[in-house]
Design a protein around this motif. Structure first.
Motif, PDB file in Angstrom:
ATOM      1  N   LEU A 234       0.822  -1.210   0.000  1.00 49.58           N
ATOM      2  CA  LEU A 234       0.000   0.000   0.000  1.00 49.58           C
ATOM      3  C   LEU A 234       0.860   1.266   0.000  1.00 49.58           C
ATOM      4  O   LEU A 234       0.591   2.217  -0.746  1.00 49.58           O
ATOM      5  N   MET A 235       1.912   1.269   0.804  1.00 54.64           N
ATOM      6  CA  MET A 235       2.699   2.490   0.971  1.00 54.64           C
ATOM      7  C   MET A 235       3.819   2.638  -0.052  1.00 54.64           C
ATOM      8  O   MET A 235       4.322   3.743  -0.278  1.00 54.64           O
ATOM      9  N   TRP A 236       4.216   1.534  -0.686  1.00 55.03           N
ATOM     10  CA  TRP A 236       5.365   1.567  -1.590  1.00 55.03           C
ATOM     11  C   TRP A 236       5.253   2.644  -2.675  1.00 55.03           C
ATOM     12  O   TRP A 236       6.202   3.439  -2.859  1.00 55.03           O
ATOM     13  N   PRO A 237       4.167   2.703  -3.450  1.00 56.98           N
ATOM     14  CA  PRO A 237       4.132   3.705  -4.519  1.00 56.98           C
ATOM     15  C   PRO A 237       4.199   5.142  -4.005  1.00 56.98           C
ATOM     16  O   PRO A 237       4.727   6.023  -4.685  1.00 56.98           O
ATOM     17  N   PHE A 238       3.686   5.372  -2.801  1.00 53.22           N
ATOM     18  CA  PHE A 238       3.730   6.727  -2.251  1.00 53.22           C
ATOM     19  C   PHE A 238       5.129   7.074  -1.751  1.00 53.22           C
ATOM     20  O   PHE A 238       5.544   8.237  -1.810  1.00 53.22           O
ATOM     21  N   LEU A 239       5.869   6.067  -1.278  1.00 55.07           N
ATOM     22  CA  LEU A 239       7.236   6.308  -0.834  1.00 55.07           C
ATOM     23  C   LEU A 239       8.133   6.743  -1.990  1.00 55.07           C
ATOM     24  O   LEU A 239       9.107   7.470  -1.790  1.00 55.07           O
ATOM     25  N   PHE A 240       7.803   6.287  -3.199  1.00 55.33           N
ATOM     26  CA  PHE A 240       8.628   6.609  -4.367  1.00 55.33           C
ATOM     27  C   PHE A 240       7.936   7.598  -5.294  1.00 55.33           C
ATOM     28  O   PHE A 240       8.187   7.610  -6.498  1.00 55.33           O
ATOM     29  N   THR A 241       7.091   8.431  -4.718  1.00 57.56           N
ATOM     30  CA  THR A 241       6.470   9.520  -5.469  1.00 57.56           C
ATOM     31  C   THR A 241       7.157  10.822  -5.078  1.00 57.56           C
ATOM     32  O   THR A 241       7.045  11.264  -3.940  1.00 57.56           O
ATOM     33  N   THR A 242       7.909  11.407  -6.015  1.00 59.69           N
ATOM     34  CA  THR A 242       8.656  12.630  -5.730  1.00 59.69           C
ATOM     35  C   THR A 242       8.156  13.828  -6.540  1.00 59.69           C
ATOM     36  O   THR A 242       8.557  14.951  -6.263  1.00 59.69           O
TER      37      THR A 242
END
Length: 498
Positions: A234-242
Motif C-alpha cells: 500500500l505504501m510503496w508507490p507513495f514512498l517513491f512519489t517525488t
C-alpha cells in the motif's frame, strides 16, 4: 519502583488490577507521553533538515523522500504486532526494548557517513517507534477511566501537538547551531541524552501491566506476514512519489497487490479465529461505529496536517529564502494554541462529544484556506508573519480534533484490546501521513519541474504551494464528511457523547 499490586492471573487484567497511587499513576503517564513526544518529534524535526542532508550527503529526491517516509513505513509495519504483544505481555518491557533500539539507531543516524547508512538507521528507528507508540495508548487505557481518561488524552493530544509543531523549529535551531554541513546531525545527537533519561525513568516508574503466564504466546505469524505485505504494498508507490518526471508509473501496480494481500489477510484472520486461536487483528472492534469513525477521521486528518506543515516549510525556505530556524518558528503559535485547546477539548469531550471534533475540523479547513490566501496575496516580507497568525487559529482548531477524537474512538474498546486498537488508529495516522505527504509533495514538485524554466522563483513556489495544499483541503473535507456522518448516526441512536 512505585508500589503496585500484582495483577490477576487472567490473560487480560482489567484496569482496576493496576493499583497505583494517583501520584505514581500520573508519573507513569508522563513517562509514557514523553516517549510519544520523542517519537513524533523525530519525524517532524527531520523535515527541515532535508536540504542540509541533500547538500552534505549528495542525496537525491528519492533518498530524501525515504529519510522521512521510510521511518513512517517501518513505524506503521510494527504498530499492530507490537500493540498486540503489549496486550498479551509486558508493556514496560516493550517500552524499554523500543527505547534502547531508538537510542542506538539515533547514534547511527548521527554518525552516518552516507545516505545508505542513514536510510538503514532511519528504517530501524521507525521499528523502534512502532514498538513504543502502541504501549503509550494501551497504558493510558489501563491507568485511567471515565472523565480522567478524557483529561489524560487531552494532555496526550497537547503533547503530540507541541511535538508536531515545535519539531521544525527545533530542527531549524539545531541546523543553525551546527552549520549547513553538519547541523542536521545534531537533530539525531540530541535524541541520545533525551532517550537515556527516559529509559531510566521508564525502568523506575512504569508499572508491570502483565504477570508471567504459562500460556503459549500466540502471535499469528502468518497474519503478521500478510499484514506486513499489505501495508508495504500500500505504501510503496507513495514512498517513491517525488513529483519528478522520472517517477516510474509502474509503481502504482503495488496498490493492486495491496488489495490482494488485504483480501488474503482478512480470509486468514477469520479462519484463524474460527479455529479458536487469537488473530492479529480483532475485526470485531470495527463493528463499533465510535471506533471505526474515529479511525477514519484520524487517518484523513493526519493525511492533511503533516503535509500542511511540510509544504509550508518548503515554501518559506525555497520560495521566500527563510533560514530553517525562522521557517520552523512560523508553527510555534500552532503548538501553543494546540496545547491549550487539547487540554480544553479533553475536559469537554465527555459533555460535548463528536460536535467538538467536527467544529475543530471546520476550523482546520478555514486554516488551510487562510494559509493559501496569505501565501498568494501578502507581500513576501509579511507572508511569514501572516502565516504564523493563521497557524494560531489552526492550532486551536486542531487541538479540538486530536485528543477528543482519541477519547471518542477508544471509549467503547475493552482494556484487553487497548494496545491493538490504539495501534490500528496510529497505523491509520502513519498511512495517512505517508499518503498525504507523498501526494502533496508530488503536486508541489511537479509544479516546480513544470514552471521553473519560465517563471520567477517566487511565482513558481506560490503555484507549487497552492497545488500541494489542494491535497490538504481534500483530506480535511473527507475528515469533515466522516465527522458529520458520525454525528448523524449518533443523533439517530440518541447518543452524542462517549
Amino acid at each position: 519502583m512505585p508500589d503496585h499490586a500484582p495483577s490477576s492471573n487472567a490473560a487480560h487484567p482489567p484496569t482496576r488490577d493496576i493499583v497505583l497511587s494517583p501520584k505514581h499513576r500520573w508519573r507513569a503517564y508522563w513517562v509514557a507521553v514523553s516517549v510519544a513526544a520523542l517519537t513524533i518529534l523525530d519525524l517532524t524535526k527531520v523535515n527541515v533538515a532535508l536540504p542540509s542532508i541533500e547538500s552534505a550527503l549528495n542525496a537525491g529526491p528519492t533518498e530524501l523522500q525515504l529519510v522521512v517516509s521510510g521511518y513512517i513505513l517501518t513505524f506503521g509495519l510494527v504498530l499492530v504486532p507490537a500493540g498486540r504483544l503489549g496486550d498479551l505481555r509486558s508493556r514496560r518491557v516493550l517500552f524499554l526494548v523500543g527505547l534502547s533500539l531508538f537510542l542506538v539507531t539515533s547514534l547511527v543516524c548521527a554518525l552516518a557517513p552516507n545516505t545508505t547508512v542513514l536510510l538503514v538507521a532511519r528504517l530501524l528507528q521507525g521499528v523502534a517507534a512502532g514498538i513504543q507508540m502502541p504501549q503509550v495508548l494501551g497504558l493510558v487505557q489501563q491507568l485511567f477511566q471515565g472523565k480522567e481518561r478524557g483529561r489524560a488524552f487531552g494532555l496526550f493530544g497537547a503533547t503530540v501537538g507541541i511535538a508536531t509543531a515545535f519539531g521544525p523549529t527545533l530542527g531549524g535551531l539545531l541546523i543553525a547551531l551546527g552549520g549547513d554541513t553538519d547541523g542536521w546531525r545534531l537533530i539525531f545527537w540530541i535524541n541520545i541524552p533525551l532517550v537515556a533519561i527516559v529509559i531510566v525513568l521508564a525502568a523506575w516508574l512504569l508499572p508491570n501491566t502483565r504477570t508471567k503466564s504459562r500460556r503459549r504466546l500466540d502471535l499469528d505469524p502468518v497474519g503478521v506476514l500478510l499484514f506486513a505485505l499489505t501495508i508495504l504494498a500500500l505504501m510503496w508507490p507513495f514512498l517513491f512519489t517525488t513529483g519528478s518526471p522520472d517517477d516510474d508509473p509502474r509503481r502504482w501496480w503495488f496498490l493492486v497487490a495491496s488489495v490482494v494481500f488485504a483480501a488474503i489477510f482478512v480470509f486468514w484472520e477469520r479462519r484463524y479465529a474460527d479455529l479458536g486461536r487469537t488473530p492479529l487483528m480483532p475485526f470485531s472492534i470495527f463493528s463499533l461505529s465510535s471506533y471505526r469513525n474515529g479511525v477514519l477521521i484520524s487517518t484523513a486528518y493526519f493525511s492533511a496536517i503533516p503535509a500542511m506543515f511540510l509544504l509550508g516549510t518548503l515554501f518559506l525556505q525555497g520560495g521566500l529564502g527563510l533560514e530553517p530556524v525562522f521557517a520552523g518558528m512560523v508553527t510555534i503559535g500552532f503548538a501553543v494554541a494546540s496545547a491549550w485547546s487539547s487540554w480544553i477539548g479533553g475536559n469537554l469531550v465527555a459533555r460535548l462529544g463528536r460536535p467538538l471534533v467536527v467544529w475543530g475540523i471546520v476550523g482546520m479547513v478555514a486554516t488551510a484556506g487562510g494559509l493559501v490566501l496569505v501565501a498568494l496575496f501578502t507581500p513576501p516580507e509579511w507572508t511569514p508573519w501572516a502565516m504564523a497568525g493563521v497557524m494560531v487559529v489552526g492550532g486551536f482548531a486542531g487541538g479540538l480534533v486530536i485528543s477528543p477524537n482519541q477519547t471518542l474512538m477508544l471509549a467503547d474498546i475493552p482494556v484487553s484490546s487497548g494496545g491493538v486498537a490504539g495501534s490500528v488508529g496510529q497505523l491509520g495516522q502513519r498511512i495517512g501521513t505517508a499518503v498525504g505527504t507523498a501526494i502533496a509533495l508530488a503536486l508541489f514538485y511537479a509544479t516546480i519541474y513544470r514552471e521553473q524554466a519560465d517563471v520567477d522563483t517566487v511565482v513558481v513556489y506560490h503555484d507549487a504551494y497552492a497545488s500541494g495544499m489542494i491535497t490538504v483541503g481534500i483530506f480535511l473535507a473527507l475528515a469533515l464528511l466522516v465527522g458529520v456522518a458520525d454525528l448523524a448516526g449518533r443523533a439517530r441512536s440518541g447518543s452524542q457523547t462517549p
